[in-house]
Each structure stands twice: as C-alpha cells, then as structure tokens.
Enzyme design. Structure first.
Site, PDB file in Angstrom:
ATOM      1  N   HIS A 168       6.614   5.136   9.747  1.00 49.25           N
ATOM      2  CA  HIS A 168       7.925   5.764   9.928  1.00 49.25           C
ATOM      3  C   HIS A 168       8.519   6.183   8.580  1.00 49.25           C
ATOM      4  CE1 HIS A 168       9.042   4.091  14.180  1.00 49.25           C
ATOM      5  NE2 HIS A 168       7.987   4.876  14.195  1.00 49.25           N
ATOM      6  N   TYR A 178      16.578   6.693  16.239  1.00 50.50           N
ATOM      7  CA  TYR A 178      16.302   5.678  17.262  1.00 50.50           C
ATOM      8  C   TYR A 178      17.226   5.854  18.453  1.00 50.50           C
ATOM      9  CZ  TYR A 178      13.161   3.119  14.149  1.00 50.50           C
ATOM     10  OH  TYR A 178      12.105   2.763  13.340  1.00 50.50           O
ATOM     11  N   GLU A 220      12.239  -1.030   7.509  1.00 50.74           N
ATOM     12  CA  GLU A 220      12.215   0.276   6.838  1.00 50.74           C
ATOM     13  C   GLU A 220      13.242   0.376   5.714  1.00 50.74           C
ATOM     14  OE1 GLU A 220      12.773   2.782  10.208  1.00 50.74           O
ATOM     15  OE2 GLU A 220      10.846   2.179  11.083  1.00 50.74           O
ATOM     16  N   GLN A 288      -0.860  12.386   6.630  1.00 50.89           N
ATOM     17  CA  GLN A 288      -0.969  11.285   5.679  1.00 50.89           C
ATOM     18  C   GLN A 288      -2.372  11.268   5.054  1.00 50.89           C
ATOM     19  OE1 GLN A 288       0.532  10.658   8.960  1.00 50.89           O
ATOM     20  NE2 GLN A 288       2.306  11.288   7.748  1.00 50.89           N
ATOM     21  N   TYR A 289      -2.411  11.120   3.727  1.00 44.66           N
ATOM     22  CA  TYR A 289      -3.673  11.042   2.992  1.00 44.66           C
ATOM     23  C   TYR A 289      -3.611   9.865   2.024  1.00 44.66           C
ATOM     24  CZ  TYR A 289      -4.347  15.730   4.811  1.00 44.66           C
ATOM     25  OH  TYR A 289      -4.474  16.811   5.657  1.00 44.66           O
ATOM     26  N   SER A 290      -4.687   9.091   1.991  1.00 46.55           N
ATOM     27  CA  SER A 290      -4.747   7.965   1.057  1.00 46.55           C
ATOM     28  C   SER A 290      -4.765   8.466  -0.379  1.00 46.55           C
ATOM     29  CB  SER A 290      -6.006   7.124   1.311  1.00 46.55           C
ATOM     30  OG  SER A 290      -5.963   6.511   2.580  1.00 46.55           O
ATOM     31  N   GLY A 351     -13.113   7.586   4.982  1.00 42.73           N
ATOM     32  CA  GLY A 351     -12.419   6.298   4.961  1.00 42.73           C
ATOM     33  C   GLY A 351     -12.639   5.542   3.671  1.00 42.73           C
ATOM     34  N   THR A 353     -11.672   6.614   0.812  1.00 42.18           N
ATOM     35  CA  THR A 353     -10.665   6.983  -0.180  1.00 42.18           C
ATOM     36  C   THR A 353      -9.793   5.818  -0.622  1.00 42.18           C
ATOM     37  OG1 THR A 353      -9.307   7.847   1.627  1.00 42.18           O
ATOM     38  CG2 THR A 353     -10.612   9.434   0.381  1.00 42.18           C
ATOM     39  N   PRO A 354      -9.259   4.981   0.283  1.00 40.44           N
ATOM     40  CA  PRO A 354      -8.485   3.839  -0.213  1.00 40.44           C
ATOM     41  C   PRO A 354      -9.342   2.836  -0.966  1.00 40.44           C
ATOM     42  CG  PRO A 354      -8.762   3.690   2.166  1.00 40.44           C
ATOM     43  CD  PRO A 354      -9.247   5.042   1.762  1.00 40.44           C
TER      44      PRO A 354
END
Length: 458
Positions: A168, A178, A220, A288-290, A351, A353-354
């Site tokens: 989030h 919300y 958050e 989203q990209y690591s 996978g 990458t991290p």
C-alpha cells in the site's frame, strides 16, 4: 468450483485444475469429462485450449449439479439443527465462501471504478484488474484475516498485514481511501448476499473491515514517516545514468539520486520501489521492481519484459540514458537481516534481483556469514545480472565462499577459506564449481508456491 471463480475468458487445462485442487490428474479428467457430458463445461482442444463453464454451467446452482451427479437423495444441511457430521473437515464450505468473496470483490471493483474512474489512473494496476489477480488477492486477504480473527481473537496477523501495508505504501494508499473502499465493498456484499445480510452479519463484517483497515493504517503511518514524506507522497524524480542490456528480455537501469538533491531513504537489500509512468493513452500506471543494487549515489533497477505487460514493455522500448523516471521510496519487508547465522538465498529467473542486492551488500560490508545460494534459470543466456567486469562485487570472505553458475538448477556450498583462490574477480559468483540439483525436485516445490514472497517468479 475452480472454473466458477476463473475469469470470464480464462481457460484452464485439466492439469491446472488437478494441481489447483491437489487431486490426481485422472480424477480431475473423469470429473471434467462427466461435467462435459452434462453440458456444464466446454472443452477446447489444441494449443492454447482448455476448459471453461458453459452458459448452462454459469447459471447452475451447486445443489442442481449435486442432484445431477448424485441423484435426489436427501442432503445434510451444513447448518441444520443437527449439523452435518463432516462439517469440521468439509472443504466445500470454504470453497463456497471463497466463491462468494470472489463474486463480491468483482462487483465491488466494477461499481467503484464506474463511479471513481480516477482510481485507475496511478493507483490500481489495470492489468491485474483484467486478469482477476487483484480481485482474488483482495478476497484472499479478507478471508485470511477473518479466519485468523476467529482462530486467534487475541492476536493480529502481523506478517500478513505487514506485507499488505508495504505494498500500500509503495503505491501511495491514503487513509481516506479506506472509507471509499468500505462504501463500495459493503454495497457489493449487500447486493451479492441479499437477505442473508442481517443487521448482525453486517455489523460483524463491518467490525472485521475496520479492524483490518485500522491495523493497516497504523503500520503504514510509520512507513511513510521513515520515507520522509506525508501519506502517499513518497515520489521523487530520478535520472537514468546508464542503461545496460542484461539479456534479450531484461534491462538494468542505473539511476542517479533524485533531481533537486532531496534526501531519500536507502533501499534495504531485498526491497522494491514503484515506478510510475504515463502510458500512451494518458493513464498513469505503477509497477513494483526490486532494487537490484544501490551504491555511491546510484540505484539499480532490473526489469524483465513481460509478455502482455504494459509498463515493462514501455520501459524497454523508450527509456534511455538521460531520461527521467518517477520512483516511490523503497518498501518491502522481505529484507536481509543482520546477524551471524548461515544464510540460504533462493531465486529463479528475474526473481534473483533482490538476491543480487543482498549479495552486493554482503560483499561491500565484508560480511563473513556462511551463504548457500540456490538459483534456477532456463539457460545461461537468460540469466540476468551476469558478471560485467571488475568492481561489480567480490566474495565477502575473500575465499570464494559464494558459489553458483547460471543454467539449470544448482545447489552450492561454501568452500573453506584455505581452498579459495583469493577474491573472485568481477563478481562473487564467478569461477566456481556447483553441484547440480535435480530439476524436477525444485520444479515440484516451486509449483507449490510461497504466498506473499515474490522471489520465485518473473
């Protein structure tokens, strides 16, 4: 039931149904054949074929299907005065609940986007809306949270909530949203369940929702504070310093610190960022990209071009050195922890990458922990983040303690320092001798999946 919760145009092979339900293939094949005879499912043969509900199947009730398959004998009610003796172990009740939740979330998204189409611009992933992934994720998280509340009323599922809260924060969810979700979600519940939504049922689900929402908001808030920004305002403009082709379908983008010199929180090894881009139709989309490495003012993102993927295709086709990209602050709770216990790092394909970020961190900090690295790729040519020459990281132990090789699946073990060849030039994963690990064993394990940890897939 599995076909009922699939997307409208989704075709499932009999093998996929068998794997999803954890039943023998022959059992699933007989069930599909029988349902096809009854006209409840349609099968398409050939490449890209599969099975889906027919028009008759979409209109059939569970009761009518059971009567066609089993005859008209009396059926024990789940909630009769004398409950069904199989109630505790029954898997059908859970499947019915999931089917209801999937229908509810589908109605919820349809109604919300019809009234609030701006939410699709820069917040929700419209690709996941089309394929139903977002709908299933929402239904699954609500069901999991409600189940855990019932089983452990004095506890909160911290791991589940933390994973969701980080996602989030990466897309910029704010408290007021919300309230919007509550309005449309409860409208969908009332529409789908009808008279079953008594005041008591409505109050119970309302309590579940706000318990979950309140817990997420509480997690958050400190994430946003750590990012040095107010809710949802973590975005910075970065400049591309270098573009590097890793493989035929994978590119690394080295990004300079944000324009304007504003301070940014460092990316912990294993975290990811959201990339916000404007699509050709004018709608903004996030992915989203690591972060695959970060050092000396540079942050590296490694992006695989996904078939049918909007954002990855755009990044591959258009982003060059000197261009600007909008990134969120880094988030993600699957990170490399400090300590001296041995590490096992597992990845496959993109996978890795991290894992690359973790290895670089280990090398830079001189960490001397024992490391076991398992990596799978279809071929050496398709392995992203291969060594590119000196300066890309070294064995943190100085003795060749990290071992791997691209291609296939390999298990590797640390080599004692006295057997080392000094620092491995160019990368901690060069010039070493892996032991092959049976492909089938890891393939079977990976099909089981690891929910919530996006390390094993593209």
């Amino acid at each position: 039931m599995r076909l009922a919760v699939a997307g409208g145009d989704e075709l499932l092979t009999t093998r996929a149904v068998a794997d999803a339900l954890a039943v023998p293939y022959t059992h699933a094949a007989k069930a599909v054949a029988r349902l096809s005879e009854l006209g409840l499912v349609e099968a398409r043969r050939g490449r890209g074929g599969g099975t889906q509900l027919s028009a008759r199947g979409r209109g059939a009730s569970v009761g009518s299907i059971v009567r066609e398959l089993e005859g008209t004998a009396d059926v024990a009610g789940c909630e009769d005065a004398v409950p069904c003796p199989l109630r505790a172990a029954c898997r059908l009740r859970g499947a019915l609940r999931r089917a209801q939740l999937d229908t509810i979330t589908a109605r919820f998204y349809d109604a919300m986007f019809a009234d609030r189409p701006e939410l699709l611009d820069g917040l929700f992933n419209r690709g996941n809306q089309r394929n139903g992934e977002q709908r299933r994720a929402l239904a699954g998280s609500i069901a999991a949270f409600a189940t855990l509340l019932l089983e452990r009323p004095d506890e909160r599922p911290v791991a589940l909530l933390s994973r969701i809260a980080h996602k989030h924060a990466a897309v910029g969810v704010t408290e007021d949203q919300y309230v919007v979700v509550h309005k449309y979600l409860f409208g969908a519940i009332a529409e789908v369940l009808g008279d079953a939504v008594t005041p008591e049922v409505a109050a119970a689900w309302d309590e579940v929702y706000w318990l979950m929402a309140g817990a997420l908001i509480a997690i958050e808030a400190p994430l946003y504070a750590a990012a040095g920004a107010g809710q949802g305002r973590t975005w910075r403009t970065w400049q591309v310093a270098e573009r590097r082709e890793e493989t035929a379908d994978t590119v690394s983008l080295l990004l300079l610190r944000p324009l304007g010199g504003e301070p940014v929180p460092p990316a912990l090894p294993g975290q990811y960022v959201s990339v916000r881009v404007r699509m050709p139709d004018g709608v903004h989309q996030l992915r989203q990209y690591s972060v695959s490495d970060e050092e000396g003012g540079l942050r590296r993102l490694t992006v695989k071009r996904v078939a049918g993927g909007e954002v990855s295709a755009l990044l591959h086709a258009t982003v060059r050195e000197g261009d600007e990209l909008t990134l969120s602050a880094p988030f993600g709770d699957v990170t490399l922890e400090a300590g001296d216990a041995p590490l096992v790092l597992v990845s496959a394909g993109i996978g890795g990458t991290p894992i690359a970020a973790m290895l670089s961190h280990l090398a830079r900090t001189g960490d001397r922990r024992e490391v076991l690295l398992l990596h799978a790729d279809r071929s050496p040519r398709r392995r992203p983040l291969r060594p590119h020459g000196p300066g890309r990281g070294a064995d943190p132990r100085g003795g060749g303690g990290l071992h791997a090789r691209a291609g296939g699946v390999h298990a590797v073990a640390p080599r004692p320092a006295h057997q080392g060849r000094g620092r491995a030039p160019g990368h901690p994963l060069r010039g070493l001798r892996p032991r092959p690990l049976a492909r089938g064993r890891l393939s079977r394990a990976s099909r089981g999946g690891a929910p919530g940890v996006d390390m094993m897939g593209p």
